[in-house]
Design a protein around this motif. Structure first.
Motif, PDB file in Angstrom:
ATOM      1  N   THR A   1      94.619   9.648  46.039  1.00 55.44           N
ATOM      2  CA  THR A   1      93.582   9.018  46.854  1.00 55.44           C
ATOM      3  C   THR A   1      93.364   9.787  48.158  1.00 55.44           C
ATOM      4  OG1 THR A   1      95.251   7.541  47.812  1.00 55.44           O
ATOM      5  CG2 THR A   1      94.024   6.739  45.897  1.00 55.44           C
ATOM      6  N   ASP A   2      94.072  10.903  48.310  1.00 59.55           N
ATOM      7  CA  ASP A   2      93.853  11.757  49.477  1.00 59.55           C
ATOM      8  C   ASP A   2      93.180  13.061  49.019  1.00 59.55           C
ATOM      9  OD1 ASP A   2      95.835  13.182  48.212  1.00 59.55           O
ATOM     10  OD2 ASP A   2      97.303  13.045  49.832  1.00 59.55           O
ATOM     11  N   ARG A   3      93.340  14.135  49.758  1.00 60.59           N
ATOM     12  CA  ARG A   3      92.652  15.396  49.475  1.00 60.59           C
ATOM     13  C   ARG A   3      93.522  16.372  48.677  1.00 60.59           C
ATOM     14  NH1 ARG A   3      92.140  18.396  53.299  1.00 60.59           N
ATOM     15  NH2 ARG A   3      90.254  19.534  52.671  1.00 60.59           N
ATOM     16  N   THR A   4      94.466  15.859  47.904  1.00 57.62           N
ATOM     17  CA  THR A   4      95.363  16.730  47.145  1.00 57.62           C
ATOM     18  C   THR A   4      94.595  17.730  46.287  1.00 57.62           C
ATOM     19  OG1 THR A   4      97.203  15.154  47.081  1.00 57.62           O
ATOM     20  CG2 THR A   4      97.100  16.769  45.304  1.00 57.62           C
ATOM     21  N   GLY A   5      93.604  17.260  45.535  1.00 59.34           N
ATOM     22  CA  GLY A   5      92.843  18.135  44.660  1.00 59.34           C
ATOM     23  C   GLY A   5      92.083  19.205  45.416  1.00 59.34           C
ATOM     24  N   GLU A   6      91.456  18.828  46.532  1.00 56.85           N
ATOM     25  CA  GLU A   6      90.702  19.800  47.334  1.00 56.85           C
ATOM     26  C   GLU A   6      91.623  20.847  47.944  1.00 56.85           C
ATOM     27  OE1 GLU A   6      88.013  17.852  50.161  1.00 56.85           O
ATOM     28  OE2 GLU A   6      88.283  16.023  48.980  1.00 56.85           O
ATOM     29  N   VAL A   7      92.778  20.402  48.430  1.00 53.31           N
ATOM     30  CA  VAL A   7      93.742  21.332  49.016  1.00 53.31           C
ATOM     31  C   VAL A   7      94.197  22.332  47.966  1.00 53.31           C
ATOM     32  CG1 VAL A   7      96.074  21.537  49.969  1.00 53.31           C
ATOM     33  CG2 VAL A   7      94.523  19.764  50.827  1.00 53.31           C
ATOM     34  N   ALA A   8      94.536  21.835  46.774  1.00 53.34           N
ATOM     35  CA  ALA A   8      94.993  22.716  45.692  1.00 53.34           C
ATOM     36  C   ALA A   8      93.902  23.723  45.325  1.00 53.34           C
ATOM     37  CB  ALA A   8      95.393  21.887  44.483  1.00 53.34           C
ATOM     38  N   ALA A   9      92.666  23.255  45.190  1.00 48.57           N
ATOM     39  CA  ALA A   9      91.562  24.139  44.801  1.00 48.57           C
ATOM     40  C   ALA A   9      91.333  25.233  45.836  1.00 48.57           C
ATOM     41  CB  ALA A   9      90.294  23.321  44.599  1.00 48.57           C
ATOM     42  N   SER A  10      91.596  24.940  47.115  1.00 46.17           N
ATOM     43  CA  SER A  10      91.377  25.941  48.166  1.00 46.17           C
ATOM     44  C   SER A  10      92.328  27.123  48.048  1.00 46.17           C
ATOM     45  CB  SER A  10      91.524  25.289  49.544  1.00 46.17           C
ATOM     46  OG  SER A  10      92.874  24.964  49.815  1.00 46.17           O
ATOM     47  N   TYR A  11      93.398  26.966  47.276  1.00 45.04           N
ATOM     48  CA  TYR A  11      94.357  28.057  47.061  1.00 45.04           C
ATOM     49  C   TYR A  11      94.057  28.835  45.778  1.00 45.04           C
ATOM     50  CZ  TYR A  11      97.299  26.633  50.951  1.00 45.04           C
ATOM     51  OH  TYR A  11      97.771  26.357  52.216  1.00 45.04           O
ATOM     52  N   GLY A  12      92.967  28.491  45.123  1.00 44.01           N
ATOM     53  CA  GLY A  12      92.544  29.247  43.955  1.00 44.01           C
ATOM     54  C   GLY A  12      93.341  28.993  42.700  1.00 44.01           C
ATOM     55  N   VAL A  13      94.025  27.862  42.636  1.00 42.92           N
ATOM     56  CA  VAL A  13      94.815  27.539  41.440  1.00 42.92           C
ATOM     57  C   VAL A  13      94.000  26.643  40.512  1.00 42.92           C
ATOM     58  CG1 VAL A  13      96.953  27.705  42.778  1.00 42.92           C
ATOM     59  CG2 VAL A  13      95.881  25.459  42.441  1.00 42.92           C
ATOM     60  N   THR A  14      94.488  26.485  39.299  1.00 41.03           N
ATOM     61  CA  THR A  14      93.850  25.572  38.355  1.00 41.03           C
ATOM     62  C   THR A  14      94.212  24.137  38.719  1.00 41.03           C
ATOM     63  OG1 THR A  14      93.962  27.217  36.580  1.00 41.03           O
ATOM     64  CG2 THR A  14      93.672  24.903  35.924  1.00 41.03           C
ATOM     65  N   VAL A  15      93.219  23.267  38.824  1.00 37.90           N
ATOM     66  CA  VAL A  15      93.458  21.867  39.160  1.00 37.90           C
ATOM     67  C   VAL A  15      93.027  20.995  37.983  1.00 37.90           C
ATOM     68  CG1 VAL A  15      92.996  19.986  40.770  1.00 37.90           C
ATOM     69  CG2 VAL A  15      93.091  22.348  41.609  1.00 37.90           C
ATOM     70  N   LEU A  16      93.946  20.201  37.487  1.00 42.38           N
ATOM     71  CA  LEU A  16      93.649  19.258  36.414  1.00 42.38           C
ATOM     72  C   LEU A  16      93.666  17.843  36.985  1.00 42.38           C
ATOM     73  CD1 LEU A  16      95.947  20.672  33.555  1.00 42.38           C
ATOM     74  CD2 LEU A  16      93.545  21.212  34.023  1.00 42.38           C
ATOM     75  N   ARG A  17      92.674  17.052  36.616  1.00 42.00           N
ATOM     76  CA  ARG A  17      92.583  15.684  37.120  1.00 42.00           C
ATOM     77  C   ARG A  17      92.523  14.713  35.939  1.00 42.00           C
ATOM     78  NH1 ARG A  17      89.169  18.717  40.439  1.00 42.00           N
ATOM     79  NH2 ARG A  17      89.755  18.714  42.660  1.00 42.00           N
ATOM     80  N   PRO A  18      93.632  14.080  35.603  1.00 39.14           N
ATOM     81  CA  PRO A  18      93.607  13.068  34.541  1.00 39.14           C
ATOM     82  C   PRO A  18      92.638  11.947  34.905  1.00 39.14           C
ATOM     83  CG  PRO A  18      95.856  13.625  35.171  1.00 39.14           C
ATOM     84  CD  PRO A  18      94.961  14.248  36.192  1.00 39.14           C
ATOM     85  N   PRO A  19      92.063  11.279  33.911  1.00 39.20           N
ATOM     86  CA  PRO A  19      91.096  10.215  34.200  1.00 39.20           C
ATOM     87  C   PRO A  19      91.706   8.999  34.882  1.00 39.20           C
ATOM     88  CG  PRO A  19      91.612  10.310  31.849  1.00 39.20           C
ATOM     89  CD  PRO A  19      92.218  11.526  32.463  1.00 39.20           C
TER      90      PRO A  19
END
Length: 356
Positions: free
Chosen positions: A49-67
């Motif tokens: 519910t925070d910016r975990t996904g955005e932070v990860a994406a900013s490092y150029g890694v693959t981000v998976l988001r389960p539904p």
């Protein structure tokens, strides 16, 4: 497999993360700084519910988001496993920092084809609160005393889940990270040894984990660890007695330590009553015994890690706060998981709660 072959082994890093926007950058930076970089890094943003996904994406890694939230670390890791096609899988917690040569130092363990899982030496990242200071003492002692002895006996109790490396094919054939217990790292470590494979502790591969800062989170983590240990005892110990007796020995010693710990803690009072000695004197005897059992190993660890001896000794008293929490939840887990669950009076611990 020859030593030259291990240099060509490919690695995927899996980082399960739920609301880890603050701790994740340090973890990702440590992975990017590896002397032997991994081929792929996957962050599983498990319904944060925070910016975990955005932070990860900013490092150029693959981000998976389960539904939806998957409910446990093992399930989040398994969500990423089909996306891995490398020789090895390195599972890293989102609040763990690896030394720059972590992958370089741990790869050679897989020159032995019998090795299916390996992990390094875990220490605390921070020592600010009493609970972190106590944990730093526990880790210094455990990873410089218990783990080396278990490694020499070819029977490690656990490859720490915050920084373990797995053979991908073996992990996949096993069905992925075990979800049947609340601690997947111990489950897999024992299962592989039961099947005749090896688990390895690599002392010079360093990692630093962020540990619970408060009693609230320490209780959650220790309850999960102790319940998971007892779940694995219930699941594996009967077969370990015949197939891996040395590992079974460590487990039985751990159980005896839990059972006898209240007697050891009550020793000053018992001696006072039995010998009619002043309580101050019996406390001094007890404290002397404690120091004799712990200080030499801590001094050795401080030298190995190049830590200030004064700081290590200053943190020592705080370990007794952690030991009290450990003992309470160890007994609770023993009663719940080894007595109430077999009698169908409880389901045991099935809900995964973060320890920080």
């Amino acid at each position: 497999m020859s030593p030259t072959t291990t240099a060509t082994l490919t690695v995927t890093v899996i980082i399960p993360a739920h609301n880890e926007e603050l701790g994740l950058p340090a973890t990702l930076r440590s992975i990017q700084a590896q002397s032997i970089p991994p081929e792929k890094v996957i962050v599983v943003d498990d319904a944060s519910t925070d910016r975990t996904g955005e932070v990860a994406a900013s490092y150029g890694v693959t981000v998976l988001r389960p539904p939806r939230n998957l409910g446990s670390k093992a399930k989040a890791q398994n969500h990423a496993l089909p996306h891995c096609d490398t020789d090895l899988v390195l599972a890293v917690d989102a609040d763990t920092v690896l030394a720059p040569d972590y992958i370089e130092r741990i790869k050679p363990a897989f020159s032995d084809p019998a090795v299916n899982v390996a992990a390094g030496n875990v220490q605390t990242r921070f020592a600010r609160t009493p609970w972190e200071r106590g944990r730093s003492t526990e880790y210094l002692f455990g990873f410089h005393w218990h783990r080396p002895i278990q490694q020499l006996a070819n029977s490690p109790m656990v490859c720490s889940g915050c920084c373990s490396v797995f053979r991908r094919t073996t992990l996949t054939e096993f069905g992925g990270f075990p979800e049947r217990t609340i601690v997947e790292d111990m489950d897999f470590t024992w299962s592989q040894q039961l099947d005749g494979h090896r688990a390895v502790y690599v002392a010079d591969a360093m990692a630093w984990a962020a540990d619970p800062e408060t009693l609230t989170y320490l209780r959650k983590q220790v309850w999960r660890w102790m319940a998971g240990f007892m779940q694995n005892v219930r699941l594996h110990l009967p077969r370990l007695l015949t197939r891996k007796p040395m590992l079974a020995t460590w487990i039985i010693v751990a159980l005896l330590e839990i059972l006898l710990a209240p007697l050891w803690w009550a020793t000053p009072l018992v001696l006072t009553l039995a010998l009619d000695e002043p309580v101050a004197r019996t406390m001094a005897w007890w404290a002397g015994g404690e120091l004799l059992l712990t200080v030499p190993a801590l001094l050795y660890a401080a030298r190995r890690r190049r830590l200030p001896v004064g700081q290590v000794l200053f943190n020592l008293p705080f370990v007794y706060l952690n030991k009290a929490v450990n003992l309470y939840y160890a007994w609770k887990a023993l009663v719940v998981e080894l007595v109430m669950v077999p009698l169908h009076l409880s389901q045991g611990l099935v809900i995964y709660e973060k320890g920080r």
